[in-house]
Scaffold this active site. Sequence first.
Site, PDB file in Angstrom:
ATOM      1  N   GLY A   1      46.294  36.803  36.175  1.00  0.00           N
ATOM      2  CA  GLY A   1      47.366  36.024  36.809  1.00  0.00           C
ATOM      3  C   GLY A   1      48.134  36.840  37.822  1.00  0.00           C
TER       4      GLY A   1
ATOM      5  N   HIS B   1      35.543  36.974  33.597  1.00  0.00           N
ATOM      6  CA  HIS B   1      36.504  36.157  34.359  1.00  0.00           C
ATOM      7  C   HIS B   1      36.571  36.661  35.807  1.00  0.00           C
ATOM      8  CE1 HIS B   1      40.497  35.867  36.204  1.00  0.00           C
ATOM      9  NE2 HIS B   1      40.657  34.716  35.573  1.00  0.00           N
TER      10      HIS B   1
ATOM     11  N   GLU C   1      35.449  34.948  39.293  1.00  0.00           N
ATOM     12  CA  GLU C   1      36.448  34.944  40.385  1.00  0.00           C
ATOM     13  C   GLU C   1      35.837  35.482  41.696  1.00  0.00           C
ATOM     14  OE1 GLU C   1      40.238  36.884  39.296  1.00  0.00           O
ATOM     15  OE2 GLU C   1      39.948  38.089  41.090  1.00  0.00           O
TER      16      GLU C   1
END
Length: 628
Positions: A296, A353, A357
């Site tokens: 994040g 992840h 991405e």
Amino acid sequence: MATIYIVMGVSGVGKTTIGKAIAQQLKIPFYDADDFHPPSNKDKMASGTPLQDEDRWPWLDTIVVQYPQWKFKGAVLACSALKKEYRSRLQVDHKQVETIYLSASFAFVQQRLSVRKNHFFNPTLLQSQFDTLEAPESGIICDATLSKDSLVRHIINTMKQQTTSQLGLIGLGVMGKSLSRNFANHNITMSLYNRHVPNVEEDVAVQFVYSYPELKDSCGFDAIEAFVNSLSLPRKIFLMVNAGPAVDAVVTSLEPYLSIGDIIMDGGNSHYLDTERRTKALQEKGIHFLGVGVSGGEEGALKGPSIMPGGTTEAYEHVGPLLEKIAARDTHGNACCAKVGSGGSGHFVKMIHNGIEYAEMQLIAEVYDILRHHGMLSLEEIAQIFDLWNEGEENSYLLEISSKIVRKTEDGQPLIDVILDKAQQKGTGSWSTTAALQIGAPFDTIAQAVLARIISSEKEQRVKGQQHYNIEREEITNFDIATIKSAYHTARIINHAIGFETLRKASKHYDWDLHLSEIARIWTNGCIIRSTLMEQLIPILDGFDDTILFHESVIPQITNGQSNLKIIVQQAMGTGASIPVFSASLSYFNAMIQGDSSASMIQAQRDFFGAHTYQRKDKEGTFHTVWE
Ligand code: NDP
């Protein structure tokens, strides 16, 4: 019963100023012991006559009788309390009395008194005060020559250090700062520590605590032992330091002060095999180690990241409630944080992840390139297309920011046109590719995205190549946005299929028991790859023990989309575009639907030059042929 703080020291050392400032910070009343002197004492001091014990006992008694009124809220009392027995008297009947001793030299205080106005104390009495003083050995002892702000900060911080915190955090860089503010915003009491480097990094945590109001109940430390001792048991310590040797260095520095059952969480982008190693080494010492993937960026860390912890259930039971409090929320209001599996799985999941991405970013870059350089669209037209896609099923955080990026100008010029076309790739991208290959997971799209960044970094070579060949990029004449959108959608599904299949393989390989649907769920908010597609994958992955490409709800989408993917790959490649992730997704798909592949030729070649043997379609066993 609340604490009564006695700010003590010789007259003129700054008790009243500091005492008032502390009382203001603690939001409790301030009292000045001078106000309780009988007139006879004040007259004596004004005339330059030192007070004796018999003058002080009644004065101290007058103060002590105030305690019943003070004890509920607590209070700060500025009082010389020079002798040990005076301080004992002030502690009678009230167990929670803390001493704050302001220490300074005779010369320093004398200089202060020489400029003090409107006070009954005769400066000639200073020597008698120093003669009477029995400096305390316990309590909060401070250097009164510091500035008022530094003194108050030191005192308040030391007070906080005497209470225990729920969570400790080490490493106040970009992420550590945001995460600690997020924890504090959720009423989690924190102890914060950043390494001490003499004359370079001193009191970083103490100063940080004072920079943000939400950290008012948090406490900064400059010494690791005091930091560890400030934590409630079992101690829960979150590391947010750079991956690699820094994590080992911090763990080593913590170890002497930890107890069995304490829990260390590594929130950085550590390599999962390092996490496995650290987990095993600490397990032998009775310490839990959790690898905690956090996604994040800086803003997500502050407002709600996606959190991917891996480790033992026993440890997660202690830290899960804290991590879940600060995590982003999914569409049902549940925390985007769940134990993903055991061992180093948290960091593996974060690594994949990041791999997904990489490919998602590269796909958008390829769409942008096709639209701009082969579709000949303006930046505003591209932004509008991205906006439109974002309103539908292609919605994603990365597409949202990409629309903003193409609209951004600087001095009237598009910013994208002046940004150097060299993309960096750090750690997780290449790690994920290596890790996937090591467990035999086809990683086409992600590996190509990593390679695309590597090629991008070879700017000088690319410029040379352009000069040598001078082949113009061509316009795609029969250009169709709907076809690109469908190709983009299809390539994204294939990329996600590749990422989740790698997780499935790793789960079996390392025996981690990963729950893929739950991983998709915690990736629906707070992280960089949040998207509508990710939300759609939650039910698809739930209980489905095969690649999503074979799920009944995905087959019709891919069946429709694959022809468009072929059109775009042919058109774009044919007109001079480099589209590694689009083409890798198509190549992967084509390979995955070929019951018969070209690998027969590979097997024959291996046997030809190396006698590696081969298996056959028509009979069981292992065979070798004498080829010539
Ligand atoms: P920063 O470089 O901003 O901060 C690193 C922190 O680690 C600093 O507090 C630094 O202390 C401390 N540190 C470095 N070396 C040591 C050491 N040997 N001993 C003790 N402390 C040390 O990094 P970030 O906050 O950006 O990232 C931290 C971790 O989180 C990294 O692993 C990163 O990959 C990961 N991460 C980062 C994200 C991001 O968006 N930035 C997102 C998700 C994960 P000092 O100030 O003294 O140098």
